[in-house]
Design an enzyme around this catalytic site. Structure first.
Site, PDB file in Angstrom:
ATOM      1  N   SER A  29     -15.828 -11.102   6.496  1.00 31.22           N
ATOM      2  CA  SER A  29     -14.392 -11.356   6.486  1.00 31.22           C
ATOM      3  C   SER A  29     -13.586 -10.362   7.323  1.00 31.22           C
ATOM      4  CB  SER A  29     -13.876 -11.358   5.049  1.00 31.22           C
ATOM      5  OG  SER A  29     -14.245 -10.167   4.418  1.00 31.22           O
ATOM      6  N   THR A 131     -10.286  -8.745   3.163  1.00 34.11           N
ATOM      7  CA  THR A 131      -9.586  -7.914   4.156  1.00 34.11           C
ATOM      8  C   THR A 131      -9.917  -6.473   3.840  1.00 34.11           C
ATOM      9  OG1 THR A 131      -7.732  -9.440   4.388  1.00 34.11           O
ATOM     10  CG2 THR A 131      -7.236  -7.143   4.810  1.00 34.11           C
ATOM     11  N   ARG A 159      -4.101 -20.220  12.897  1.00 36.20           N
ATOM     12  CA  ARG A 159      -3.535 -19.740  11.634  1.00 36.20           C
ATOM     13  C   ARG A 159      -3.528 -18.196  11.603  1.00 36.20           C
ATOM     14  NH1 ARG A 159      -5.220 -16.199   7.274  1.00 36.20           N
ATOM     15  NH2 ARG A 159      -4.070 -16.808   5.404  1.00 36.20           N
ATOM     16  N   THR A 182      -4.439  -7.845  -0.094  1.00 36.60           N
ATOM     17  CA  THR A 182      -5.525  -8.757   0.236  1.00 36.60           C
ATOM     18  C   THR A 182      -5.297 -10.028  -0.570  1.00 36.60           C
ATOM     19  OG1 THR A 182      -7.914  -9.046   0.407  1.00 36.60           O
ATOM     20  CG2 THR A 182      -7.108  -7.880  -1.529  1.00 36.60           C
TER      21      THR A 182
HETATM   22  N1  ASP Z   1      -5.092 -11.761   3.448  1.00 37.11           N
HETATM   23  C1  ASP Z   1      -6.088 -12.367   4.284  1.00 37.11           C
HETATM   24  C2  ASP Z   1      -5.494 -13.555   4.979  1.00 37.11           C
HETATM   25  O1  ASP Z   1      -4.769 -14.311   4.373  1.00 37.11           O
HETATM   26  C3  ASP Z   1      -7.311 -12.768   3.576  1.00 37.11           C
HETATM   27  C4  ASP Z   1      -7.747 -11.886   2.443  1.00 37.11           C
HETATM   28  O2  ASP Z   1      -7.356 -10.726   2.354  1.00 37.11           O
HETATM   29  O3  ASP Z   1      -8.511 -12.318   1.586  1.00 37.11           O
HETATM   30  O4  ASP Z   1      -5.801 -13.764   6.135  1.00 37.11           O
END
Ligand code: ASP
Length: 270
Positions: A29, A131, A159, A182
């Site tokens: 991720s 994240t 996106r 996150t």
């Molecule tokens: N905040 C991140 C996003 O929306 C993803 C995450 O932190 O899980 O891209």
């Protein structure tokens, strides 16, 4: 911590800190090995903020393994704060960054598997999204922050989430503290989450209480909150920390006085 212990700046430390995760191919991720969008393109989002309030960000950046370093260059070498897509890539290449393939065999395989059903459903705490957000305080007491991610797995092309948005994914005010988020970016942005946490600390809340109130605000603005995850971390000028999320399973690390501790954040819903 090596940088901070040897008297280095909060900014250098926070960049180097998140680069470790960006370089980790096993992490699906963030950075290299990050899950691609639904078209198989790995597009990365990152932002960085310095103690003097200057900041830089890249959105939907492809082919560059360390988006955080490009975000720092945007901050230091351009008159702008945010560069996106092709413009961000062009800038990175002009700064000497090398083009790389970020789609690993494993993330390609997982994407091909996903394509069989193409069901778009970020699952809470399962690695469909994540994240790294990091806040550092150096020996001078100066505070810096960084946030970097590949965003939601199999997202729409183009996106962008909260992570590269200053104030949403991360925010630092050197007089007060810093925070990072996150979780589902679409929910964090509605509350300008990280800025909110810092403002709540400015108004006297502890980092923990500030994170709790920010989650409450997110929840208020997002009807389907039971089916999403959002979490915040925060640290104030005195080095006190906090972390809170909607659901169980949000852990964060606090490294202080030579000790690295992984903490289970508290949460709203079991
Ligand atoms: N905040 C991140 C996003 O929306 C993803 C995450 O932190 O899980 O891209």
């Amino acid at each position: 911590m090596k940088i901070l212990d040897s008297g280095g700046s909060a900014l250098d430390a926070v960049e180097a800190g998140v680069m470790v995760i960006e370089a980790d191919e096993k992490n699906t991720s963030v950075g290299i090995g990050g899950a691609p969008d639904r078209d198989g393109r790995v597009t990365l989002d990152a932002c960085i903020m310095a103690p003097d309030g200057s900041c830089g960000s890249v959105c939907a950046l492809e082919h560059i393994a360390h988006p955080i370093s490009v975000a720092r260059r945007v901050m230091e070498k351009t008159p702008h704060v945010i560069l996106v897509g092709d413009g961000a890539l062009e800038f990175a290449l002009s700064q000497g960054f090398k083009k790389e393939n970020l789609l690993t065999e494993e993330s390609k395989k997982a994407w091909e598997e996903w394509k069989k059903t193409s069901k778009y459903e970020p699952v809470i705490n399962v690695e469909m999204h994540d994240t790294i957000g990091m806040i550092t305080i150096d020996k001078n007491g100066d505070i810096a922050g960084a946030c970097t991610t590949s965003g939601l797995a199999y997202k729409m092309q183009g996106r962008v989430g909260d992570s590269p948005i200053i104030g949403a994914g991360m925010y630092v005010d050197n007089e007060v503290g810093g925070a990072a988020a996150t979780g589902l970016g679409e929910a964090v942005i509605r509350a300008v989450g990280s800025f909110l946490v810092v403002e709540l600390m400015r108004n006297g809340r502890s980092p923990q209480a500030a994170c709790e109130e920010a989650v409450a605000r997110v929840v208020k603005k997002y009807k389907d909150y039971k089916n999403i995850q959002v979490g915040f971390i925060a640290v104030n000028k005195d080095g006190e920390t906090g972390g809170f999320s909607i659901h169980k399973g949000f852990s964060y690390a606090v490294f202080s006085n030579g000790k690295n501790e992984v903490k289970e954040g508290t949460y709203l819903i079991e």
